[in-house]
Design a protein around this motif. Structure first.
Motif, PDB file in Angstrom:
ATOM      1  N   LEU A 124      -8.163   3.494   1.300  1.00 50.91           N
ATOM      2  CA  LEU A 124      -7.226   2.586   2.365  1.00 50.91           C
ATOM      3  C   LEU A 124      -6.118   3.557   2.817  1.00 50.91           C
ATOM      4  CD1 LEU A 124      -7.204  -0.910   0.759  1.00 50.91           C
ATOM      5  CD2 LEU A 124      -9.015   0.073   2.560  1.00 50.91           C
ATOM      6  N   ALA A 125      -6.010   3.855   4.085  1.00 51.65           N
ATOM      7  CA  ALA A 125      -4.761   4.466   4.484  1.00 51.65           C
ATOM      8  C   ALA A 125      -3.755   3.641   4.896  1.00 51.65           C
ATOM      9  CB  ALA A 125      -5.050   5.556   5.588  1.00 51.65           C
ATOM     10  N   SER A 126      -4.308   2.178   5.618  1.00 46.12           N
ATOM     11  CA  SER A 126      -3.404   1.382   5.890  1.00 46.12           C
ATOM     12  C   SER A 126      -4.277   0.029   6.030  1.00 46.12           C
ATOM     13  CB  SER A 126      -2.848   1.456   7.333  1.00 46.12           C
ATOM     14  OG  SER A 126      -3.762   1.247   8.307  1.00 46.12           O
ATOM     15  N   ILE A 127      -3.560  -1.307   6.224  1.00 48.41           N
ATOM     16  CA  ILE A 127      -4.085  -2.317   6.390  1.00 48.41           C
ATOM     17  C   ILE A 127      -5.144  -2.299   7.517  1.00 48.41           C
ATOM     18  CG2 ILE A 127      -2.396  -3.620   5.307  1.00 48.41           C
ATOM     19  CD1 ILE A 127      -1.421  -4.552   8.032  1.00 48.41           C
ATOM     20  N   ARG A 167      -3.950   6.426  -5.925  1.00 44.81           N
ATOM     21  CA  ARG A 167      -4.827   6.667  -4.844  1.00 44.81           C
ATOM     22  C   ARG A 167      -5.335   5.118  -4.484  1.00 44.81           C
ATOM     23  NH1 ARG A 167     -11.160   8.518  -5.818  1.00 44.81           N
ATOM     24  NH2 ARG A 167     -12.294   7.500  -3.803  1.00 44.81           N
ATOM     25  N   VAL A 168      -5.138   4.770  -3.428  1.00 41.42           N
ATOM     26  CA  VAL A 168      -5.382   3.176  -2.995  1.00 41.42           C
ATOM     27  C   VAL A 168      -6.870   2.951  -2.606  1.00 41.42           C
ATOM     28  CG1 VAL A 168      -4.497   1.312  -1.608  1.00 41.42           C
ATOM     29  CG2 VAL A 168      -2.883   3.179  -2.634  1.00 41.42           C
ATOM     30  N   ASP A 215      -7.493  -0.416   7.893  1.00 47.20           N
ATOM     31  CA  ASP A 215      -8.607  -0.091   7.138  1.00 47.20           C
ATOM     32  C   ASP A 215      -9.392  -1.165   6.504  1.00 47.20           C
ATOM     33  OD1 ASP A 215      -8.533   2.555   8.063  1.00 47.20           O
ATOM     34  OD2 ASP A 215      -7.285   2.776   5.965  1.00 47.20           O
ATOM     35  N   LEU A 216      -8.830  -2.654   6.507  1.00 49.82           N
ATOM     36  CA  LEU A 216      -9.167  -3.722   5.824  1.00 49.82           C
ATOM     37  C   LEU A 216     -10.057  -4.284   6.758  1.00 49.82           C
ATOM     38  CD1 LEU A 216      -6.186  -4.881   4.262  1.00 49.82           C
ATOM     39  CD2 LEU A 216      -8.021  -4.006   3.019  1.00 49.82           C
ATOM     40  N   PRO A 217     -11.126  -5.000   6.246  1.00 50.06           N
ATOM     41  CA  PRO A 217     -12.187  -5.776   7.212  1.00 50.06           C
ATOM     42  C   PRO A 217     -11.429  -7.103   7.790  1.00 50.06           C
ATOM     43  CG  PRO A 217     -12.552  -6.378   4.793  1.00 50.06           C
ATOM     44  CD  PRO A 217     -11.483  -5.413   5.001  1.00 50.06           C
ATOM     45  N   ARG A 218     -10.571  -6.868   8.589  1.00 55.53           N
ATOM     46  CA  ARG A 218      -9.779  -7.944   9.434  1.00 55.53           C
ATOM     47  C   ARG A 218     -10.798  -8.741  10.335  1.00 55.53           C
ATOM     48  NH1 ARG A 218      -4.121  -8.087  11.395  1.00 55.53           N
ATOM     49  NH2 ARG A 218      -3.836  -6.188  10.670  1.00 55.53           N
ATOM     50  N   GLY A 219     -10.691 -10.035   9.924  1.00 58.02           N
ATOM     51  CA  GLY A 219     -11.623 -10.863  10.893  1.00 58.02           C
ATOM     52  C   GLY A 219     -13.013 -10.790  10.731  1.00 58.02           C
ATOM     53  N   TRP A 220     -13.479 -10.135   9.561  1.00 58.55           N
ATOM     54  CA  TRP A 220     -14.868 -10.173   9.362  1.00 58.55           C
ATOM     55  C   TRP A 220     -15.217 -11.053   8.008  1.00 58.55           C
ATOM     56  CZ3 TRP A 220     -18.749  -8.105  12.136  1.00 58.55           C
ATOM     57  CH2 TRP A 220     -18.279  -7.105  13.058  1.00 58.55           C
ATOM     58  N   LEU A 259       0.723  -1.056  -0.024  1.00 59.54           N
ATOM     59  CA  LEU A 259      -0.251  -0.130   0.146  1.00 59.54           C
ATOM     60  C   LEU A 259       0.904   1.261  -0.140  1.00 59.54           C
ATOM     61  CD1 LEU A 259      -2.832  -1.045   2.455  1.00 59.54           C
ATOM     62  CD2 LEU A 259      -2.573  -1.588  -0.048  1.00 59.54           C
ATOM     63  N   ASP A 260       1.834   1.110   0.904  1.00 58.12           N
ATOM     64  CA  ASP A 260       2.830   2.415   0.717  1.00 58.12           C
ATOM     65  C   ASP A 260       3.478   2.653  -0.379  1.00 58.12           C
ATOM     66  OD1 ASP A 260       2.303   2.587   3.416  1.00 58.12           O
ATOM     67  OD2 ASP A 260       3.800   1.746   4.457  1.00 58.12           O
TER      68      ASP A 260
END
Length: 372
Positions: free
Chosen positions: A35-38, A19-20, A40-45, A10-11
């Motif tokens: 997305l600014a960083s990981i 624009r990511v 923001d991802l739906p971790r655990g969903w 992402l960086d």
């Protein structure tokens, strides 16, 4: 590549001026946004989907891409819901027409599924094929960097395996990830799909994949294909629908269909639009805009004297036969990629796979007749 490597991806894309955009949680759904960083991802969903039903649910692990697809498709970024085409300004007795400039923003899509890659390829044929190219679509499409993700979970309404559009990404990406767990660590097997993807990958922390890594990634995709929620036999659907335009099943679905157009709004391949003009109160400025439309609206097929397709029966039949049959005649491919969104987001749970199956199983014998 580890989770740290994913953050590095992402960086690196931002460093290159992209624009990511990728999956994140908003309004109780997994949608595509910046997305600014990981984090923001739906971790655990994950998402639980069925006809007319969508719910988020917690997973028993911390997978970042452990869901199917949400209500958004990448179409909203390449073929925006509303696009101003031009504006005109009055200056005394003169009128100056100013075309809308084509965008110069470079987008990086994170988490594109195989069905969505096929959908983008279909829209490429619509907007870039032939003599008349859409300049706004072309400007957005040419600069896109695509990071695909092979599906580790099938949604309850997915049927991409039967449409030969997934769950493994085969082409159309710069990088493709398969999320796995190796010796207790969450890792991503990375495949390059372009020189540009290889150049980006070279800047990231990584290690050489082993045969065991590759075997685990293949097993992930195989499990997903085996757990697909729906199926639709697609080899004969073109001929099946076109020889059953008067089948009584169209009346059955019309009794349930609300003609709301939800299926066309969430579909990643539907491209119908209308054109609107507006002006300010002084009459000094006017503009023309293109807006997503749907073959389910009365006005879409309106000509002098009324709508060509006035009934719910005719509008649903138009959508389904175009998507699965006459789209092939126009563009050489089906207009359906098996993502299941039209089933999930239909308020009454109409299932396109079930409608095809019902027509096939109740098709009158040759020589029989049936009408409206």
């Amino acid at each position: 590549m580890t989770i740290d490597g994913l953050q590095g991806l992402l960086d690196e894309l931002r460093r290159r001026g992209y624009r990511v955009v990728g999956p994140t949680i908003r309004d109780q759904a997994i949608v595509y946004d910046d997305l600014a960083s990981i984090d923001d991802l739906p971790r655990g969903w994950t998402d639980e989907q069925d006809g007319g039903r969508y719910r988020l649910a917690r997973r028993d692990d911390d997978a970042l891409f452990g869901y199917a697809v949400g209500p958004h498709s990448w179409k909203k970024f390449l073929h925006p819901p509303v696009l101003r085409l031009w504006r005109a300004e009055r200056e005394g007795n003169d009128v100056r027409v100013v075309p809308e400039p084509v965008p110069d923003e470079r987008l990086a899509f994170i988490g594109v599924r195989s069905c969505e890659l096929h959908a983008i390829a279909i829209q490429d044929r619509v907007f870039l094929g032939g003599a008349h190219v859409d300049p706004h679509y072309r400007a957005r499409r040419e600069g896109v960097f695509i990071v695909a993700v092979n599906c580790a979970v099938a949604g309850g309404t997915c049927f991409c395996a039967s449409m030969n559009t997934g769950p493994k990404a085969e082409a159309g990406f710069d990088l493709a990830l398969t999320e796995t767990v190796v010796e207790g660590e969450r890792v991503f097997l990375v495949e390059t799909g372009s020189d540009q993807g290889g150049a980006v990958l070279a800047e990231l922390p990584q290690r050489e994949a082993t045969a065991a890594d590759a075997a685990e990634a293949e097993a992930v995709v195989a499990r997903t294909a085996a757990s697909m929620g729906r199926a639709m036999r697609a080899d004969d659907v073109h001929e099946l629908l076109l020889r059953n335009l008067e089948h009584p099943r169209w009346d059955d679905v019309a009794e349930r269909c609300l003609t709301c157009g939800n299926c066309t709004m969430v579909c990643p391949t539907c491209f119908c639009t209308s054109v609107e003009e507006s002006s300010d109160l002084t009459g000094a400025e006017t503009s023309r805009s293109r807006r997503w439309d749907s073959c389910f609206t009365m006005d879409f097929s309106y000509i002098h004297g009324g709508s060509v397709r006035a009934s719910a029966r005719s509008r649903y039949r138009q959508w389904m036969t175009h998507k699965l049959a006459t789209w092939v005649d126009q563009f050489g491919t089906s207009g359906c990629v098996g993502c299941g969104r039209c089933i999930t987001w239909c308020p009454v749970g109409i299932d396109i796979t079930e409608e095809v199956r019902a027509i096939r199983e109740t098709e009158p014998a040759e020589g029989d007749s049936h009408g409206d």
